[in-house]
Write a protein that holds these residues in place. Structure first.
Motif, PDB file in Angstrom:
ATOM      1  N   MET A   1      48.650 101.295  54.693  1.00 18.87           N
ATOM      2  CA  MET A   1      49.998 101.815  54.434  1.00 18.87           C
ATOM      3  C   MET A   1      51.041 100.839  54.952  1.00 18.87           C
ATOM      4  O   MET A   1      50.891 100.272  56.024  1.00 18.87           O
ATOM      5  CB  MET A   1      50.176 103.179  55.102  1.00 18.87           C
ATOM      6  N   ALA A   2      52.136 100.647  54.211  1.00 18.35           N
ATOM      7  CA  ALA A   2      53.183  99.724  54.616  1.00 18.35           C
ATOM      8  C   ALA A   2      54.029 100.327  55.725  1.00 18.35           C
ATOM      9  O   ALA A   2      54.173 101.537  55.820  1.00 18.35           O
ATOM     10  CB  ALA A   2      54.048  99.393  53.412  1.00 18.35           C
ATOM     11  N   PRO A   3      54.640  99.494  56.584  1.00 24.71           N
ATOM     12  CA  PRO A   3      55.393 100.002  57.722  1.00 24.71           C
ATOM     13  C   PRO A   3      56.786 100.498  57.401  1.00 24.71           C
ATOM     14  O   PRO A   3      57.417 101.134  58.232  1.00 24.71           O
ATOM     15  CB  PRO A   3      55.451  98.788  58.659  1.00 24.71           C
ATOM     16  N   ARG A 118      46.648  99.267  61.793  1.00 21.34           N
ATOM     17  CA  ARG A 118      45.731  99.185  60.656  1.00 21.34           C
ATOM     18  C   ARG A 118      45.801  97.818  59.993  1.00 21.34           C
ATOM     19  O   ARG A 118      44.802  97.324  59.461  1.00 21.34           O
ATOM     20  CB  ARG A 118      46.043 100.286  59.642  1.00 21.34           C
ATOM     21  N   SER A 119      46.969  97.206  60.031  1.00 21.42           N
ATOM     22  CA  SER A 119      47.134  95.884  59.422  1.00 21.42           C
ATOM     23  C   SER A 119      46.646  94.768  60.328  1.00 21.42           C
ATOM     24  O   SER A 119      46.751  93.595  59.980  1.00 21.42           O
ATOM     25  CB  SER A 119      48.611  95.649  59.069  1.00 21.42           C
ATOM     26  N   GLN A 120      46.156  95.123  61.507  1.00 19.85           N
ATOM     27  CA  GLN A 120      45.613  94.152  62.476  1.00 19.85           C
ATOM     28  C   GLN A 120      46.685  93.187  62.980  1.00 19.85           C
ATOM     29  O   GLN A 120      46.531  91.972  62.973  1.00 19.85           O
ATOM     30  CB  GLN A 120      44.439  93.385  61.873  1.00 19.85           C
ATOM     31  N   PHE A 121      47.793  93.791  63.423  1.00 21.18           N
ATOM     32  CA  PHE A 121      48.855  93.028  64.080  1.00 21.18           C
ATOM     33  C   PHE A 121      48.258  92.224  65.227  1.00 21.18           C
ATOM     34  O   PHE A 121      47.493  92.739  66.034  1.00 21.18           O
ATOM     35  CB  PHE A 121      49.908  94.002  64.618  1.00 21.18           C
ATOM     36  N   ARG A 122      48.602  90.962  65.290  1.00 22.71           N
ATOM     37  CA  ARG A 122      48.089  90.098  66.353  1.00 22.71           C
ATOM     38  C   ARG A 122      49.171  89.767  67.384  1.00 22.71           C
ATOM     39  O   ARG A 122      48.994  89.998  68.567  1.00 22.71           O
ATOM     40  CB  ARG A 122      47.524  88.813  65.764  1.00 22.71           C
ATOM     41  N   ARG A 145      45.590  89.316  62.073  1.00 22.52           N
ATOM     42  CA  ARG A 145      44.212  88.806  62.152  1.00 22.52           C
ATOM     43  C   ARG A 145      43.607  88.612  60.759  1.00 22.52           C
ATOM     44  O   ARG A 145      42.778  87.734  60.546  1.00 22.52           O
ATOM     45  CB  ARG A 145      43.348  89.750  62.991  1.00 22.52           C
ATOM     46  N   GLN A 146      43.974  89.485  59.822  1.00 27.87           N
ATOM     47  CA  GLN A 146      43.567  89.373  58.419  1.00 27.87           C
ATOM     48  C   GLN A 146      42.053  89.322  58.226  1.00 27.87           C
ATOM     49  O   GLN A 146      41.543  88.537  57.429  1.00 27.87           O
ATOM     50  CB  GLN A 146      44.237  88.160  57.756  1.00 27.87           C
ATOM     51  N   GLU A 147      41.355  90.160  58.959  1.00 30.53           N
ATOM     52  CA  GLU A 147      39.901  90.260  58.779  1.00 30.53           C
ATOM     53  C   GLU A 147      39.545  91.214  57.644  1.00 30.53           C
ATOM     54  O   GLU A 147      38.446  91.159  57.110  1.00 30.53           O
ATOM     55  CB  GLU A 147      39.255  90.728  60.081  1.00 30.53           C
ATOM     56  N   GLU A 148      40.482  92.090  57.272  1.00 27.19           N
ATOM     57  CA  GLU A 148      40.193  93.103  56.261  1.00 27.19           C
ATOM     58  C   GLU A 148      41.169  93.084  55.087  1.00 27.19           C
ATOM     59  O   GLU A 148      40.869  93.628  54.029  1.00 27.19           O
ATOM     60  CB  GLU A 148      40.209  94.495  56.906  1.00 27.19           C
ATOM     61  N   SER A 149      42.353  92.490  55.241  1.00 28.09           N
ATOM     62  CA  SER A 149      43.334  92.496  54.158  1.00 28.09           C
ATOM     63  C   SER A 149      44.315  91.345  54.348  1.00 28.09           C
ATOM     64  O   SER A 149      44.373  90.739  55.413  1.00 28.09           O
ATOM     65  CB  SER A 149      44.109  93.818  54.127  1.00 28.09           C
ATOM     66  N   ASP A 208      48.471  83.591  57.530  1.00 26.39           N
ATOM     67  CA  ASP A 208      48.422  84.869  58.247  1.00 26.39           C
ATOM     68  C   ASP A 208      49.733  85.204  58.939  1.00 26.39           C
ATOM     69  O   ASP A 208      49.779  86.067  59.804  1.00 26.39           O
ATOM     70  CB  ASP A 208      47.284  84.855  59.280  1.00 26.39           C
ATOM     71  N   ILE A 209      50.827  84.539  58.540  1.00 25.70           N
ATOM     72  CA  ILE A 209      52.116  84.728  59.203  1.00 25.70           C
ATOM     73  C   ILE A 209      53.175  85.200  58.213  1.00 25.70           C
ATOM     74  O   ILE A 209      53.318  84.644  57.126  1.00 25.70           O
ATOM     75  CB  ILE A 209      52.584  83.423  59.872  1.00 25.70           C
ATOM     76  N   THR A 210      53.914  86.234  58.618  1.00 26.49           N
ATOM     77  CA  THR A 210      55.070  86.709  57.859  1.00 26.49           C
ATOM     78  C   THR A 210      56.337  86.177  58.494  1.00 26.49           C
ATOM     79  O   THR A 210      56.493  86.203  59.717  1.00 26.49           O
ATOM     80  CB  THR A 210      55.132  88.248  57.849  1.00 26.49           C
ATOM     81  N   VAL A 211      57.254  85.694  57.670  1.00 29.88           N
ATOM     82  CA  VAL A 211      58.565  85.235  58.122  1.00 29.88           C
ATOM     83  C   VAL A 211      59.586  86.326  57.825  1.00 29.88           C
ATOM     84  O   VAL A 211      59.666  86.818  56.695  1.00 29.88           O
ATOM     85  CB  VAL A 211      58.979  83.933  57.414  1.00 29.88           C
ATOM     86  N   GLU A 212      60.359  86.703  58.833  1.00 31.93           N
ATOM     87  CA  GLU A 212      61.419  87.691  58.669  1.00 31.93           C
ATOM     88  C   GLU A 212      62.697  87.128  59.285  1.00 31.93           C
ATOM     89  O   GLU A 212      62.699  86.725  60.454  1.00 31.93           O
ATOM     90  CB  GLU A 212      61.056  89.009  59.356  1.00 31.93           C
ATOM     91  N   ILE A 213      63.770  87.101  58.503  1.00 35.73           N
ATOM     92  CA  ILE A 213      65.037  86.564  58.980  1.00 35.73           C
ATOM     93  C   ILE A 213      66.143  87.579  58.699  1.00 35.73           C
ATOM     94  O   ILE A 213      66.228  88.133  57.600  1.00 35.73           O
ATOM     95  CB  ILE A 213      65.374  85.229  58.284  1.00 35.73           C
TER      96      ILE A 213
END
Length: 237
Positions: A1-3, A118-122, A145-149, A208-213
């Protein structure tokens, strides 16, 4: 599920939209394929490809992206421009945001916290600054971590989903990204007793990185300003 949306929206719709998009795409593919003539199969005998001798040369530190992203994530953040001051509204401590602090940036922190688990935040690195009298900027790098998605791309998609539904927002594709987008709001938030506040935001992902500005000001934020931030930050990854 999205945050969900940062402190303004709820969760769920983007996940459903993504699933519907995948289903529609698969169905369309089946319909197109059914109308095509059968493709002849290639002959069973194929030329023998000789195996190359020796082992491939390892990537240099400059070429191996994982060397960058496994180190101190804060070093990949944009540097504040000359003359910038501390952003009094900046999140995190010492350049880091905990999972709890990151979840607090969403409209429903408890839901966001579970979604990020659930999204495996690191981890998340953050920097923020103030320029001029009123321009506030915050940049985040959120790693999974992206082990599952493919959580990083899903996180960027979630930000874009809500940004595109914000009245007055105008969006532009960020060069050098698969589907990164930057947005600037032409309609300010107004509250009695306060100056109007205009906003701009950008979302992208790499590996495995999201950029948010995020940027805020009492006057409209030009397209070139948010695009420049986004392109330079993506270029550091």
């Amino acid at each position: 599920m999205a945050p969900g949306r940062r402190r303004r929206r709820t969760v769920g719709l983007v996940a459903g939209a993504a699933v519907l998009g995948v289903v529609a795409g698969v169905c369309t593919g089946y319909v197109i394929q059914a109308g095509r003539k059968p493709t002849p199969l290639p002959p069973l005998s194929q030329p023998v490809v000789r195996q190359a001798k020796g082992a491939p040369e390892p990537l240099s530190a400059a070429q191996d992206r994982q060397v960058k992203t496994e180190g101190d994530l804060r070093k990949l953040l944009l540097k504040a421009p000359g003359g910038a001051r501390d952003n009094p509204l900046g999140e995190g401590r010492d350049g880091w945001m905990s999972l709890s602090e990151y979840a607090e940036t969403f409209d429903k922190p408890d839901v966001a916290f579970r979604a990020q688990l659930r999204s495996q935040f690191r981890r998340a690195a953050v920097t923020a600054w103030r320029t001029g009298g009123t321009r506030l900027v915050e940049v985040r790098l959120v790693q999974y971590r992206q082990e599952e998605s493919m959580a990083a791309s899903q996180q960027a998609d979630n930000g874009e989903y809500w940004a595109e539904r914000e009245p007055g927002n105008h969006g532009w594709a960020i060069p050098g990204t698969d589907d990164g987008m930057a947005y600037a709001d032409s309609t300010p938030d107004r509250k009695s007793g306060y100056l109007p506040v205009y906003s701009a935001e950008a979302y992208a992902w790499r590996g495995d990185i999201t950029v948010e500005i995020f940027a805020y000001d009492t006057s409209p934020i030009p397209k070139k300003d948010i695009m420049d931030l986004a392109e330079r930050q993506v270029g550091r990854l």
